[in-house]
Design a protein around this motif. Structure first.
Motif, PDB file in Angstrom:
ATOM      1  N   SER A  67      44.334  48.750  37.893  1.00 28.31           N
ATOM      2  CA  SER A  67      45.687  48.188  37.952  1.00 28.31           C
ATOM      3  C   SER A  67      46.717  49.226  38.407  1.00 28.31           C
ATOM      4  O   SER A  67      47.767  48.878  38.910  1.00 28.31           O
ATOM      5  N   LYS A  68      46.382  50.516  38.244  1.00 29.94           N
ATOM      6  CA  LYS A  68      47.357  51.544  38.659  1.00 29.94           C
ATOM      7  C   LYS A  68      47.241  51.859  40.148  1.00 29.94           C
ATOM      8  O   LYS A  68      48.211  52.212  40.798  1.00 29.94           O
ATOM      9  N   LEU A  69      46.027  51.720  40.700  1.00 32.16           N
ATOM     10  CA  LEU A  69      45.823  52.131  42.102  1.00 32.16           C
ATOM     11  C   LEU A  69      45.781  50.971  43.089  1.00 32.16           C
ATOM     12  O   LEU A  69      46.147  51.120  44.253  1.00 32.16           O
ATOM     13  N   LEU A  70      45.305  49.812  42.630  1.00 32.78           N
ATOM     14  CA  LEU A  70      45.150  48.690  43.562  1.00 32.78           C
ATOM     15  C   LEU A  70      46.466  48.319  44.274  1.00 32.78           C
ATOM     16  O   LEU A  70      46.441  47.967  45.454  1.00 32.78           O
ATOM     17  N   PRO A  71      47.616  48.446  43.581  1.00 30.95           N
ATOM     18  CA  PRO A  71      48.864  48.123  44.293  1.00 30.95           C
ATOM     19  C   PRO A  71      49.127  49.003  45.523  1.00 30.95           C
ATOM     20  O   PRO A  71      50.009  48.686  46.319  1.00 30.95           O
TER      21      PRO A  71
ATOM     22  N   ARG B 191      29.359  43.776  38.655  1.00 26.90           N
ATOM     23  CA  ARG B 191      29.334  45.247  38.704  1.00 26.90           C
ATOM     24  C   ARG B 191      29.765  45.844  37.372  1.00 26.90           C
ATOM     25  O   ARG B 191      30.755  45.396  36.795  1.00 26.90           O
ATOM     26  N   ASN B 192      29.049  46.852  36.929  1.00 26.99           N
ATOM     27  CA  ASN B 192      29.438  47.554  35.703  1.00 26.99           C
ATOM     28  C   ASN B 192      29.500  49.050  35.970  1.00 26.99           C
ATOM     29  O   ASN B 192      29.130  49.859  35.131  1.00 26.99           O
ATOM     30  N   PHE B 193      29.968  49.406  37.174  1.00 32.65           N
ATOM     31  CA  PHE B 193      30.017  50.808  37.570  1.00 32.65           C
ATOM     32  C   PHE B 193      30.927  51.608  36.641  1.00 32.65           C
ATOM     33  O   PHE B 193      31.920  51.079  36.122  1.00 32.65           O
ATOM     34  N   TYR B 194      30.601  52.883  36.535  1.00 30.44           N
ATOM     35  CA  TYR B 194      31.339  53.801  35.675  1.00 30.44           C
ATOM     36  C   TYR B 194      32.855  53.728  35.958  1.00 30.44           C
ATOM     37  O   TYR B 194      33.271  53.834  37.119  1.00 30.44           O
ATOM     38  N   ALA B 195      33.621  53.517  34.924  1.00 34.89           N
ATOM     39  CA  ALA B 195      35.087  53.559  34.938  1.00 34.89           C
ATOM     40  C   ALA B 195      35.757  52.392  35.665  1.00 34.89           C
ATOM     41  O   ALA B 195      36.979  52.302  35.702  1.00 34.89           O
ATOM     42  N   ARG B 196      34.973  51.476  36.221  1.00 34.65           N
ATOM     43  CA  ARG B 196      35.557  50.361  36.974  1.00 34.65           C
ATOM     44  C   ARG B 196      36.469  49.490  36.111  1.00 34.65           C
ATOM     45  O   ARG B 196      37.440  48.912  36.602  1.00 34.65           O
ATOM     46  N   SER B 197      36.164  49.386  34.825  1.00 30.54           N
ATOM     47  CA  SER B 197      36.970  48.530  33.939  1.00 30.54           C
ATOM     48  C   SER B 197      38.340  49.128  33.662  1.00 30.54           C
ATOM     49  O   SER B 197      39.203  48.477  33.086  1.00 30.54           O
ATOM     50  N   GLY B 198      38.536  50.395  34.039  1.00 29.67           N
ATOM     51  CA  GLY B 198      39.800  51.062  33.725  1.00 29.67           C
ATOM     52  C   GLY B 198      39.672  51.931  32.480  1.00 29.67           C
ATOM     53  O   GLY B 198      40.556  52.728  32.178  1.00 29.67           O
ATOM     54  N   THR B 199      38.576  51.792  31.729  1.00 29.41           N
ATOM     55  CA  THR B 199      38.338  52.635  30.541  1.00 29.41           C
ATOM     56  C   THR B 199      37.021  53.377  30.768  1.00 29.41           C
ATOM     57  O   THR B 199      35.939  52.785  30.661  1.00 29.41           O
ATOM     58  N   ALA B 200      37.122  54.660  31.073  1.00 33.76           N
ATOM     59  CA  ALA B 200      35.912  55.404  31.442  1.00 33.76           C
ATOM     60  C   ALA B 200      34.910  55.481  30.291  1.00 33.76           C
ATOM     61  O   ALA B 200      33.700  55.494  30.513  1.00 33.76           O
TER      62      ALA B 200
ATOM     63  N   ALA C 149      41.750  34.492  39.169  1.00 33.67           N
ATOM     64  CA  ALA C 149      41.781  35.685  40.021  1.00 33.67           C
ATOM     65  C   ALA C 149      40.670  36.630  39.567  1.00 33.67           C
ATOM     66  O   ALA C 149      39.971  36.344  38.598  1.00 33.67           O
ATOM     67  N   CYS C 150      40.528  37.756  40.260  1.00 31.49           N
ATOM     68  CA  CYS C 150      39.472  38.721  39.920  1.00 31.49           C
ATOM     69  C   CYS C 150      39.710  39.354  38.556  1.00 31.49           C
ATOM     70  O   CYS C 150      38.782  39.590  37.789  1.00 31.49           O
ATOM     71  N   GLY C 151      40.965  39.700  38.285  1.00 30.39           N
ATOM     72  CA  GLY C 151      41.348  40.219  36.978  1.00 30.39           C
ATOM     73  C   GLY C 151      40.505  41.384  36.488  1.00 30.39           C
ATOM     74  O   GLY C 151      40.352  42.390  37.188  1.00 30.39           O
ATOM     75  N   PRO C 152      39.927  41.244  35.276  1.00 28.58           N
ATOM     76  CA  PRO C 152      39.231  42.370  34.660  1.00 28.58           C
ATOM     77  C   PRO C 152      38.080  42.918  35.505  1.00 28.58           C
ATOM     78  O   PRO C 152      37.717  44.082  35.372  1.00 28.58           O
ATOM     79  N   CYS C 153      37.497  42.099  36.362  1.00 26.97           N
ATOM     80  CA  CYS C 153      36.343  42.526  37.158  1.00 26.97           C
ATOM     81  C   CYS C 153      36.666  43.775  37.972  1.00 26.97           C
ATOM     82  O   CYS C 153      35.836  44.659  38.124  1.00 26.97           O
ATOM     83  N   ILE C 154      37.897  43.844  38.488  1.00 21.08           N
ATOM     84  CA  ILE C 154      38.272  45.012  39.279  1.00 21.08           C
ATOM     85  C   ILE C 154      39.251  45.904  38.497  1.00 21.08           C
ATOM     86  O   ILE C 154      39.957  46.747  39.058  1.00 21.08           O
ATOM     87  N   GLY C 155      39.273  45.716  37.185  1.00 17.33           N
ATOM     88  CA  GLY C 155      40.118  46.574  36.355  1.00 17.33           C
ATOM     89  C   GLY C 155      41.587  46.232  36.438  1.00 17.33           C
ATOM     90  O   GLY C 155      42.441  47.049  36.097  1.00 17.33           O
ATOM     91  N   MET C 156      41.895  45.013  36.906  1.00 17.23           N
ATOM     92  CA  MET C 156      43.294  44.574  36.934  1.00 17.23           C
ATOM     93  C   MET C 156      43.610  43.962  35.572  1.00 17.23           C
ATOM     94  O   MET C 156      43.591  42.741  35.391  1.00 17.23           O
TER      95      MET C 156
END
Ligand code: MIC
Ligand code: SF4
Length: 644
Positions: free
Chosen positions: A487-491, A379-388, A356-363
């Motif tokens: 992981s907090k918002l995607l749901p 992508r390595n956009f700011y805060a995308r990993s879930g840790t700003a 699955a996508c997992g860490p790529c989308i911060g899941m």
């Protein structure tokens, strides 16, 4: 005059318009794909359109993003997608079957056909010569209903590949080099076609890595010819029958051309927080690494995984590094297990994640505070990993695996001999995780969980559009800034009212409250506003907050289409100097807005009054007549109803 590969496909699918760069054309869509985080919205919209059965040749719904079921929300969305697709003639790829782009190229993509996907990395299938384009969910819903897909006819860029890759240089380094040259906004309004002798030396998975990450250029799509290598790949997938040869005419005309000498290419790395901040790996060798993530739709093929396994074999992951690996599909996972490569990964200490996508989308797998994380993502956009506070670097699977062992960024050329991996002559084909749509659709009951809330629909454009400047933003604001997904918002992708409270918070935590307090208004942005994802939530959340227009220096393609689809004005400064003259909470007013929008079709400027400062300034609104219709009606759904 000869045609390029994509011009040939567009010509074969052309429904309206003239194939002249910059003109609006519409094309017939053969296949669609959705994934679950954009899919719930796309299917709600498809239901709103009211077509009983899809009219495409093939439509597939994948579950690959929202797979951490930390509450009932994701599972409810999965059930909704499973039942709604069963009812309307769409195949359902179950969670566990893999990342949409990896599975689609393996099992469904067809050279010469068109594919529209509600995910920005849909161009992955360009690796087998498909015209594959990412779009908002509503555009995909319309295409599923048999409607045309509109694009601005792109300019053509030819990327000439000469010679063959040097040891340790990879396909990832080719696309990082293209990104270094063109930057994240250099591909807007263009299609990148790969050509030259070097093409023959690249396997389909390598080509797919390149077309996948062409999305980061802002390009409409990227494409490779369909040749003997493509044929061999399709044959190994037991799909040789869908192969056709595709190449550009000898006298095809390109608007731009660059040459990359594969033999001199070195392993590259993209530094935080943009995929175009590319330097040679050797430049930052020695940097201590805390986390390595291998996978994502860019680099999760069997080819990538086998190389990683070969590097890890007999070694142990460095004690200070957490290594996670997510194979791209069930096929990849299965074959890794059968050939023993998976055992080599596990023995080395890799933590294996589901396909699955997992860490790529911060899941999941958010790195520790201030971490250095090396990832094979796009992508390595700011805060995308879930840790700003984390620094995410983008690399090839080889560089990632070597760093996982060494504990520091290491130029793999100093590591020894590179692994040599052969493509198999046949893949393990088993489509048992793809559910066919129901043969008795009338009997299927669509299951809707409590998390699915109605999405906001705009109203017809008023004659006077006014509101305050709610935020002033810098260049290259991504959709991960506008509508963060972790992981907090995607749901909550099917709950726009909830998501709206997080809109633009990575840039300005007060934005949602300010927007509500002022009953909406305008967003002011810099260059390339809205780059990245196809998520229409980046338009729906602002709509929910009452945003009427975005005034920017320039827009990314998919986001601009999503704004128009939702009736939000995408204005660009006629004179960029006016950007600096706008202040937070300045009151803006567009008088005779309806007339001004109609006139914009013929190139007239839109006049905006700054009531606070007592000045006026002009904006461009680069739209077609159809798009003007959508803005006047308050979005595509209203416009479609009006037309009907
Ligand atoms: C992404 O990589 O940003 C995503 C998540 O796949 C998005 C889709 C989404 O936001 O759901 C994309 O690339 O379009
Ligand atoms: Fe999934 Fe990442 Fe690919 Fe988006 S870029 S489809 S989140 S793997």
């Amino acid at each position: 005059m000869g045609l390029t590969i994509s011009q040939k496909i567009i010509k074969d699918h052309l429904l309206s318009g003239e194939m002249k760069a910059g003109e609006e054309v519409s094309i017939r869509i053969d296949q669609t794909l959705t994934q679950d985080s954009t899919g719930t919205m796309a299917y709600l919209q498809f239901e709103a359109i009211g077509v009983p059965q899809v009219k495409t040749k093939l439509s597939v719904a994948y579950i690959d993003h929202n797979t951490i079921q930390s509450g009932f929300e994701n599972a409810d969305d999965h059930k909704y997608i499973q039942t709604v697709t069963s009812k309307h003639g769409i195949r359902f790829s179950r969670p566990g079957n893999g990342v949409c782009h990896q599975v689609h190229i393996e099992r469904f993509g067809v050279p010469g056909m068109t594919l529209l996907g509600s995910d920005s990395h849909t161009p992955t299938c360009g690796g087998i010569g498909m015209l594959a384009i990412g779009a908002g969910g509503l555009d995909v819903a319309v295409a599923m209903g048999g409607g045309p897909y509109f694009i601005t006819m792109p300019k053509m860029v030819r990327v000439n590949l000469v010679n063959k890759l040097a040891p340790w240089a990879t396909a990832k380094d080719i696309i990082l080099e293209v990104l270094r040259i063109f930057t994240v906004k250099g591909g807007v309004g263009k299609i990148f076609e790969y050509a030259g002798e070097g093409v023959k030396t690249l396997s389909v998975p390598e080509r797919a890595t390149i077309t996948n990450m062409g999305a980061e250029l802002g390009a409409t799509t990227s494409i490779f010819p369909s040749d003997e290598v493509t044929k061999a790949f399709l044959k190994a997938q037991d799909r040789e029958d869908v192969w056709t040869e595709l190449k550009a005419d000898e006298d095809a005309v390109y608007d731009e051309e660059i040459t990359i000498d594969l033999a001199t290419l070195k392993p590259l790395i993209a530094k935080p927080h943009m995929p175009d901040l590319v330097v040679p790996v050797s430049e930052i060798a020695g940097l201590k690494v805390d986390q390595v993530c291998i996978g994502s739709c860019t680099n999760s093929s069997l080819y990538d995984m086998l190389k990683v396994a070969a590097i890890l074999k007999g070694k142990t992951v460095h004690p200070d590094v957490s290594l996670v690996i997510a194979p791209g599909s069930k096929q990849v996972f299965n074959m890794l297990a059968e050939c023993g490569a998976l055992a080599d990964m596990i023995a080395a200490g890799a933590r294996i994640l589901e396909c699955a996508c997992g860490p790529c989308i911060g899941m999941g797998q958010s790195p520790k505070t201030d971490a250095v994380s090396l990832r094979t993502n796009n992508r390595n956009f700011y805060a995308r990993s879930g840790t700003a506070s984390a620094s995410i670097y983008l690399v090839s699977p080889e560089v990632a695996a070597v760093a996982a062992v060494m504990g520091v960024v290491t130029d793999p050329c100093d590591f020894g001999e590179p692994p040599v991996v052969e493509m198999p002559s046949s893949f393990k084909v088993n489509d048992n995780m793809v559910i066919m749509p129901s043969a008795t659709p009338d009997e299927v009951e669509v299951v809707r969980g409590p998390n699915i809330k109605p999405f906001p629909v705009n109203t017809a454009l008023k004659d006077e559009v006014d509101g305050k400047v709610l935020v002033c933003l810098e260049d290259n604001i991504t959709t991960d800034h506008i509508m963060p997904s972790n992981s907090k918002l995607l749901p909550f992708r099917s709950n726009v009212p909830y998501l709206a409270d997080f809109c633009l918070t990575p840039s300005d935590p007060e934005f949602p409250a300010r927007a509500k307090e002022n009953h909406g208004g305008f967003i002011v942005g810099g260059q390339n506003y809205g780059q990245g994802s196809s998520r229409e939530h980046a338009a729906l959340a602002p709509l929910q907050l009452g945003v009427k227009g975005v005034i920017a220096k320039s827009f990314a393609r998919i986001h601009m289409a999503n704004l128009i689809n939702n009736g939000i004005l995408p204005l660009t400064f006629a004179d960029e100097a006016d950007y600096d003259k706008l202040g937070l909470l300045d009151e803006l007013k567009i008088e005779n807005a309806r007339e001004q929008v109609k006139a914009a079709v013929n190139g007239s400027k839109v006049t905006v009054k700054n009531v606070t400062k007592g000045t006026t300034f002009e904006c461009n609104l680069a739209i077609s007549e159809r798009q003007a219709g959508m803005l006047l009606a308050g979005g595509l759904l209203n416009y479609t109803r009006e037309q009907a």
